[in-house]
Design a protein around this motif. Structure first.
Motif, PDB file in Angstrom:
ATOM      1  N   GLN A 154      12.240  48.185  25.798  1.00 40.67           N
ATOM      2  CA  GLN A 154      12.303  49.526  25.200  1.00 40.67           C
ATOM      3  C   GLN A 154      12.604  50.614  26.223  1.00 40.67           C
ATOM      4  OE1 GLN A 154      11.596  50.117  21.577  1.00 40.67           O
ATOM      5  NE2 GLN A 154      12.185  47.977  21.776  1.00 40.67           N
ATOM      6  N   VAL A 155      13.273  50.240  27.335  1.00 44.27           N
ATOM      7  CA  VAL A 155      13.574  51.216  28.382  1.00 44.27           C
ATOM      8  C   VAL A 155      14.414  52.363  27.836  1.00 44.27           C
ATOM      9  CG1 VAL A 155      14.844  51.585  30.545  1.00 44.27           C
ATOM     10  CG2 VAL A 155      13.390  49.570  30.269  1.00 44.27           C
ATOM     11  N   LEU A 156      15.357  52.038  26.960  1.00 46.74           N
ATOM     12  CA  LEU A 156      16.258  53.058  26.442  1.00 46.74           C
ATOM     13  C   LEU A 156      15.530  54.138  25.644  1.00 46.74           C
ATOM     14  CD1 LEU A 156      19.244  50.818  25.268  1.00 46.74           C
ATOM     15  CD2 LEU A 156      18.929  51.959  27.467  1.00 46.74           C
ATOM     16  N   LYS A 157      14.315  53.809  25.174  1.00 47.20           N
ATOM     17  CA  LYS A 157      13.554  54.762  24.371  1.00 47.20           C
ATOM     18  C   LYS A 157      12.506  55.515  25.180  1.00 47.20           C
ATOM     19  CE  LYS A 157      14.211  52.243  20.017  1.00 47.20           C
ATOM     20  NZ  LYS A 157      13.551  51.601  18.857  1.00 47.20           N
ATOM     21  N   ASP A 158      12.415  55.237  26.472  1.00 51.25           N
ATOM     22  CA  ASP A 158      11.461  55.951  27.318  1.00 51.25           C
ATOM     23  C   ASP A 158      11.806  57.441  27.336  1.00 51.25           C
ATOM     24  OD1 ASP A 158      10.166  53.646  27.886  1.00 51.25           O
ATOM     25  OD2 ASP A 158      10.952  53.410  29.923  1.00 51.25           O
ATOM     26  N   ALA A 159      10.772  58.277  27.359  1.00 54.44           N
ATOM     27  CA  ALA A 159      10.994  59.729  27.337  1.00 54.44           C
ATOM     28  C   ALA A 159      11.802  60.196  28.542  1.00 54.44           C
ATOM     29  CB  ALA A 159       9.648  60.452  27.288  1.00 54.44           C
ATOM     30  N   GLY A 160      11.641  59.537  29.678  1.00 53.34           N
ATOM     31  CA  GLY A 160      12.333  59.969  30.876  1.00 53.34           C
ATOM     32  C   GLY A 160      13.707  59.366  31.063  1.00 53.34           C
ATOM     33  N   PHE A 161      14.093  58.459  30.173  1.00 51.41           N
ATOM     34  CA  PHE A 161      15.410  57.826  30.329  1.00 51.41           C
ATOM     35  C   PHE A 161      16.498  58.836  29.976  1.00 51.41           C
ATOM     36  CE2 PHE A 161      18.961  54.999  29.301  1.00 51.41           C
ATOM     37  CZ  PHE A 161      18.897  54.129  30.378  1.00 51.41           C
ATOM     38  N   HIS A 169      17.837  57.313  37.429  1.00 55.17           N
ATOM     39  CA  HIS A 169      16.571  57.025  36.746  1.00 55.17           C
ATOM     40  C   HIS A 169      15.944  55.762  37.311  1.00 55.17           C
ATOM     41  CE1 HIS A 169      14.177  55.082  33.516  1.00 55.17           C
ATOM     42  NE2 HIS A 169      13.721  56.306  33.350  1.00 55.17           N
ATOM     43  N   MET A 170      16.758  54.732  37.531  1.00 55.63           N
ATOM     44  CA  MET A 170      16.247  53.469  38.053  1.00 55.63           C
ATOM     45  C   MET A 170      15.664  53.653  39.463  1.00 55.63           C
ATOM     46  SD  MET A 170      18.207  49.782  38.309  1.00 55.63           S
ATOM     47  CE  MET A 170      19.402  50.398  39.509  1.00 55.63           C
ATOM     48  N   ALA A 171      16.274  54.557  40.241  1.00 54.11           N
ATOM     49  CA  ALA A 171      15.821  54.798  41.609  1.00 54.11           C
ATOM     50  C   ALA A 171      14.714  55.849  41.681  1.00 54.11           C
ATOM     51  CB  ALA A 171      17.001  55.244  42.469  1.00 54.11           C
ATOM     52  N   GLY A 172      14.322  56.406  40.530  1.00 54.36           N
ATOM     53  CA  GLY A 172      13.291  57.431  40.525  1.00 54.36           C
ATOM     54  C   GLY A 172      13.761  58.757  41.071  1.00 54.36           C
ATOM     55  N   GLN A 173      15.066  59.004  40.997  1.00 52.93           N
ATOM     56  CA  GLN A 173      15.638  60.228  41.524  1.00 52.93           C
ATOM     57  C   GLN A 173      15.977  61.209  40.411  1.00 52.93           C
ATOM     58  OE1 GLN A 173      19.041  58.808  43.664  1.00 52.93           O
ATOM     59  NE2 GLN A 173      17.844  57.920  45.344  1.00 52.93           N
ATOM     60  N   THR A 174      16.219  62.449  40.794  1.00 58.27           N
ATOM     61  CA  THR A 174      16.631  63.457  39.822  1.00 58.27           C
ATOM     62  C   THR A 174      18.057  63.173  39.376  1.00 58.27           C
ATOM     63  OG1 THR A 174      15.254  65.109  40.922  1.00 58.27           O
ATOM     64  CG2 THR A 174      16.970  65.920  39.426  1.00 58.27           C
ATOM     65  N   PRO A 175      18.325  63.208  38.081  1.00 59.39           N
ATOM     66  CA  PRO A 175      19.680  62.936  37.610  1.00 59.39           C
ATOM     67  C   PRO A 175      20.666  63.969  38.127  1.00 59.39           C
ATOM     68  CG  PRO A 175      18.337  63.822  35.836  1.00 59.39           C
ATOM     69  CD  PRO A 175      17.411  63.521  36.971  1.00 59.39           C
TER      70      PRO A 175
END
Length: 202
Positions: free
Chosen positions: A29-36, A58-64
């Motif tokens: 359910q990664v695609l539905k995460d609020a931060g995705f 997002h995968m690297a925990g960085q700002t888009p």
């Protein structure tokens, strides 16, 4: 909107970036995460595509990455293109078919988009000036500046009626009718019903 120069990825592409199978991606359910990252085509209701740079951030925990400014080479879906032109999505898609604008459509993952630079904004014409802007190839001018076409008003009213009808069914715990039944109820095509449903979901 797909910004100019961005090669969007669908869910399978997101899975490749994350190094997992498509099934695993959906199960987590990664695609539905609020931060995705939000999909680039939120009006679709499905068949979403994303900016791969945003997925990687997002995968690297960085700002888009910061979204670029508008460009003539941006790709717009039917809803966004209709907003740029200044009409309802139903009027826009009707005129696309009637005036044969498919030459300007662009396929991205089997979805239809429109290049911003190929669209003509009706409101660019000075008040009182008759005819279409020079070089306009797609849409006829409105009879009265700022007044929605009767067909657009009727379509918007029917779409609102559909949304209210479905809300009543949901509140009552009743099953939703299929597309064909709704098309008969509102005396429109199944494709029009699908557009209205997509608008409701967005």
């Amino acid at each position: 909107m797909i910004p100019a120069g961005v090669e969007p990825v669908n869910a399978a592409g997101v899975a490749r970036i994350r190094g997992v199978t498509l099934g695993t991606l959906r199960n987590t359910q990664v695609l539905k995460d609020a931060g995705f990252p939000k999909p680039l085509n939120p009006h679709r209701g499905r068949d979403y595509v994303w900016d791969p740079a945003a997925v990687e951030a997002h995968m690297a925990g960085q700002t888009p990455p910061v979204a670029p400014g508008s460009s003539p080479d941006d790709l717009l879906d039917d809803f966004e293109a209709a907003a740029v032109v200044g009409v309802s999505v139903d009027v826009f898609t009707d005129q696309v078919l009637r005036l044969g604008l498919t030459a300007h459509s662009i396929e991205a993952h089997n979805l239809r988009y429109w290049r911003r630079g190929d669209l003509v904004q009706r409101h660019e014409m000075a008040p009182g000036k008759r005819g279409k802007p020079a070089g306009a190839k797609d849409l006829t001018p409105r009879k009265k500046r700022g007044t929605p076409a009767p067909a657009a008003k009727k379509a918007n009213k029917q779409a609102a009626s559909l949304a209210a009808h479905l809300a009543e069914l949901d509140d009552a715990g009743s099953a939703r009718p299929d597309t064909a039944e709704l098309a008969r109820r509102y005396d429109v095509s199944a494709r029009t019903i699908q557009r209205w449903l997509a608008r409701e979901e967005s």
